[in-house]
Design an enzyme around this catalytic site. Structure first.
Site, short mmCIF file in Angstrom:
data_model
loop_
_atom_site.label_atom_id
_atom_site.label_comp_id
_atom_site.label_asym_id
_atom_site.label_seq_id
_atom_site.Cartn_x
_atom_site.Cartn_y
_atom_site.Cartn_z
N HIS A 1 -7.29 -16.23 -27.25
CA HIS A 1 -7.58 -14.97 -27.93
C HIS A 1 -9.04 -15.07 -28.35
O HIS A 1 -9.69 -16.06 -28.12
CB HIS A 1 -6.71 -14.82 -29.18
CG HIS A 1 -5.25 -14.78 -28.91
ND1 HIS A 1 -4.63 -13.71 -28.34
CD2 HIS A 1 -4.27 -15.70 -29.14
CE1 HIS A 1 -3.33 -13.96 -28.24
NE2 HIS A 1 -3.09 -15.16 -28.71
N CYS B 1 -1.65 -15.30 -23.51
CA CYS B 1 -0.64 -15.84 -24.42
C CYS B 1 0.79 -15.48 -23.99
O CYS B 1 1.29 -16.04 -23.03
CB CYS B 1 -0.93 -15.37 -25.84
SG CYS B 1 -0.15 -16.37 -27.10
#
Ligand SMILES: [Zn+2]
Lengths: 257, 462
Positions: free
Chosen positions: A198, A97
């Protein structure tokens, strides 16, 4: 197979620790242990000068904007060159991310300002006004033999685009991916992977963990064949996550909360 | 009350009765129905309490804090409208007011006491026009719903900005982000915090690093009491933990509660609370600061706090088929870790059922499971007979436990909650104990199963 060792660098564990990304470190070291590989983890944070080529695997999780700014500066001034050299030398790296975005060429803010990145991955990111949140499934060609699916949860508003020097980590089957437009997710270059997954990313994608472990061993030991592990629980979780992604996306499209 | 409001009340109240008759405990549905008829209903009902409204928000401890406040208000002889735990979105708040309203639109209440979900704070502040707002803390929590801590901060800031100048903002000074709210409050700010070195955390907890909101520097901590709550200072601009209006000066801690010596603007206050843990000391202190700011005397505050009783932690206790069953909601790493600690107390071997859902109210991102210290459970593995995982994300939970080092032989998965409960009770055995740890929607489902089996209270009666 014995006496194999992997030296792991956990970058900014105190700052980049959003969304359970430490699950990746847990998964990586556990699987190493089950494969009979010894691991040593070193935490590296702000202002620490290290030679990244001494590590075999470098991990960096996602962070919040405010923290990302502090890191951005540290990355460029203190760590950037060494990290880039390590990746060129074939050290394995996983960035999630915010870390993925920092590894790229630049991040363009909503005001049009370009914040330079580390230029390790040929990608760039532009601030977007829609948050891309949800379960994601993609198919990746990174694996020897056959394509494999990867599952996770994405949560980002930055839209990332790929340049010619990287290949996508996967093609999106369900979800948004890099930018919600071109169907790609993540980026791979040499042994470095950046991704929006994630979940945490590694536990439910054991083949990705094993690929990173094999890459981590390669520089020191050449190509190593890892032992077979019983991944029944992981595979069931992977299947369940795929089903869940389809269900939740069906709902998003139908406009039901 | 105008006609539109009255019709909304009637329909809402009929819906409450109907759902009771049907045996459904849906607590927010009547609120939803009534708001559809009159979107301004809450606004109309919320100005009826004679002494106005109190809003409790923050990421952790809202429910306990609000219940402690409620207990004190009760001791003061006040009639309170109070929304139930979890029902903290607009529809749930509306439902709470609806339940207390009469059929002709009056409301016999002195005060509205409302626990508000962070993202709902701006809307709730507009509709409730509270005179007092309490902010407990900012833990990283339910992140996928709000994106980031910054968003949570701006929601609460927006709510505080709507307070009247003659109102009160009660802020936790030990949380740097909460303390940073001071400049946004038009109302008078009251700070509470701990000043008892004996409470300082000895454990090297993985403290969430915090940065100064003013200059971006990393904050230096003198000491921490709980996670990132403590005494801090910014090396860059001098921002520091503010001076306290309400401070816990001394504590005698027992396993079932604490005796607190609290310094208040009106002198010393000694109080006993029957719940353990530093976080409950914060909850109690927030309740003291709130109720004293409302003008309640020290004596009544102490009496009300003492009267506050809850089962251990926030665990509910039931007896099902000669098995002791403990139910504890889990919703974020901090709370889950506390439950694990409690669970491992006592020598007997534990039987555990963990139910993880990923619906909107649970948080759709279950990554947070990787931030829970299940390694602690794995280390004490010889004291655990089995862990059954259930819910939509049963498999994820099983993977998490496997990677924590918990033996796979003692793990089982069963997505269906009813079957999981059945299996858990069977395996716990006659006279045994079963711990059930569900996320929010899994808890509602399990309660429904338990109700159908004919055990336990129907849950709107709490
Ligand atoms: Zn500062």
């Amino acid at each position: 197979m014995s006496d194999l060792k992997i030296s792991v660098c956990h970058l900014y564990p105190d700052l980049m620790n959003l969304y359970g990304d430490r699950g990746n470190i847990i998964a990586f070291t556990r699987r190493c242990q089950w494969h009979g590989i010894e691991t040593k983890i070193q935490s590296v944070t702000l202002n620490q000068v290290v030679d990244f080529a001494e590590f075999d695997f470098i991990f960096m999780g996602g962070g919040q904007d405010r923290e990302q700014q502090a890191i951005c500066y540290d990355f460029q001034q203190v760590k950037g060159t060494s990290l880039a050299e390590a990746v060129e030398a074939g050290v394995a790296l996983l960035g999630i991310c915010g870390a993925y975005q920092l590894l790229g060429r630049y991040y363009k803010t909503g005001e049009g300002e370009e914040l330079p990145g580390l230029q390790i991955l040929d990608v760039w990111t532009e601030a977007g006004d829609r948050r891309m949140i949800g379960n994601i499934v993609e198919e990746s060609d990174l694996f020897p033999g056959r394509a494999k699916t990867l599952v996770g949860f994405e949560n980002h508003s930055g839209r990332t685009f790929l340049g010619p020097k990287v290949r996508p980590l996967g093609r999106v089957l369900v979800g948004y991916g890099n930018n919600g437009e071109d169907g790609t997710e993540g980026a791979a270059y040499r042994h470095a992977i950046g991704t929006y997954l994630h979940g945490s990313a590694l536990p439910k994608n054991p083949w990705l963990t094993d690929l990173l472990i094999a890459w981590s061993l390669e520089r020191r030991y050449g190509a190593v064949t890892l032992s077979e592990l019983d991944d029944e629980i992981e595979e069931r979780a992977h299947q369940a996550a795929q089903r869940r992604a389809q269900e939740t996306w069906g709902k998003i499209k139908a406009g039901v909360k | 009350m105008d006609l539109q409001g009255l019709v909304a009340i009637w329909v809402g109240k009929v819906t409450i009765l109907a759902s009771r008759l049907l045996g459904k405990g849906g607590s927010t549905f009547p609120g939803r129905v009534a708001r559809r008829i009159d979107p301004d209903l809450l606004r109309k009902l919320a100005h009826l309490p004679k002494q106005g409204n109190v809003m409790v928000s923050g990421t952790n401890g809202k429910t306990t804090t609000a219940r402690m406040i409620s207990s004190i208000l009760e001791a003061a002889g006040l009639k309170v409208v109070h929304n139930r735990a979890g029902a903290n979105l607009l529809v749930g708040i509306t439902a709470a007011f609806l339940a207390k309203a009469s059929w002709w639109g009056s409301l016999e209440a002195d005060l509205g006491l409302v626990e508000v979900d962070e993202a709902t704070v701006p809307a709730a502040a507009r509709e409730l026009a509270p005179r007092l707002a309490v902010v407990t803390n900012f833990f990283r929590d339910q992140l996928d719903r709000y994106g980031e801590l910054e968003h949570t901060f701006s929601f609460i800031r927006e709510g505080l900005e709507l307070l009247p100048a003659e109102g009160n903002a009660i802020l936790n000074a030990d949380d740097p982000l909460v303390a940073s709210l001071v400049e946004f409050s038009p109302a008078q700010v009251t700070f509470y915090g701990l000043e008892d070195a004996s409470l300082a955390s000895q454990e090297e907890e993985t403290r969430d690093v915090r940065f100064c909101r003013h200059c971006g520097e990393r904050l230096d901590y003198g000491q921490t009491y709980y996670a990132h709550l403590g005494w801090y200072r910014c090396p860059g601009c001098g921002f520091r933990r503010p001076d306290l209006d309400y401070a816990v000066r001394q504590t005698i801690r027992g396993s079932r509660g604490s005796r607190l010596e609290i310094l208040t603007p009106r002198g010393e206050l000694e109080a006993e609370i029957s719940v353990p843990g530093v976080y409950n000391i914060y909850n109690a202190l927030a309740a003291v600061a709130t109720t004293m700011s409302l003008g309640i005397s020290r004596e009544v505050v102490a009496k009300g706090l003492q009267a506050f009783v809850t089962s251990f932690g926030r665990m509910e206790h039931l007896l099902i088929r000669n098995r002791e069953v403990f139910l504890a909601l889990v919703k974020n790493p901090t709370g889950f870790n506390a439950v694990i600690k409690t669970l491992l107390e006592g020598e007997e071997r534990k039987n555990v059922l963990i139910a993880i859902n990923d619906k909107y109210a649970d948080g759709t991102d279950i990554s947070w499971l990787w931030d829970v210290d299940f390694e602690r459970l794995a280390t004490a593995e010889e004291r655990v007979n089995f862990i059954l995982t259930s819910g939509i994300r049963a498999e994820d939970m099983a993977v998490r436990l496997k990677y924590a080092g918990f033996p796979v032989e003692k793990l089982a998965m069963q997505n269906d909650l009813g079957s999981a409960l059945e299996e858990g009770l069977t395996r716990a055995g006659e006279g045994g104990t079963l711990y059930i740890l569900p996320t929010y929607t899994a808890l509602l489902e399990i309660r429904e199963v338990i109700n159908k089996l004919g055990y336990g209270r129907r849950f709107w009666q709490e």
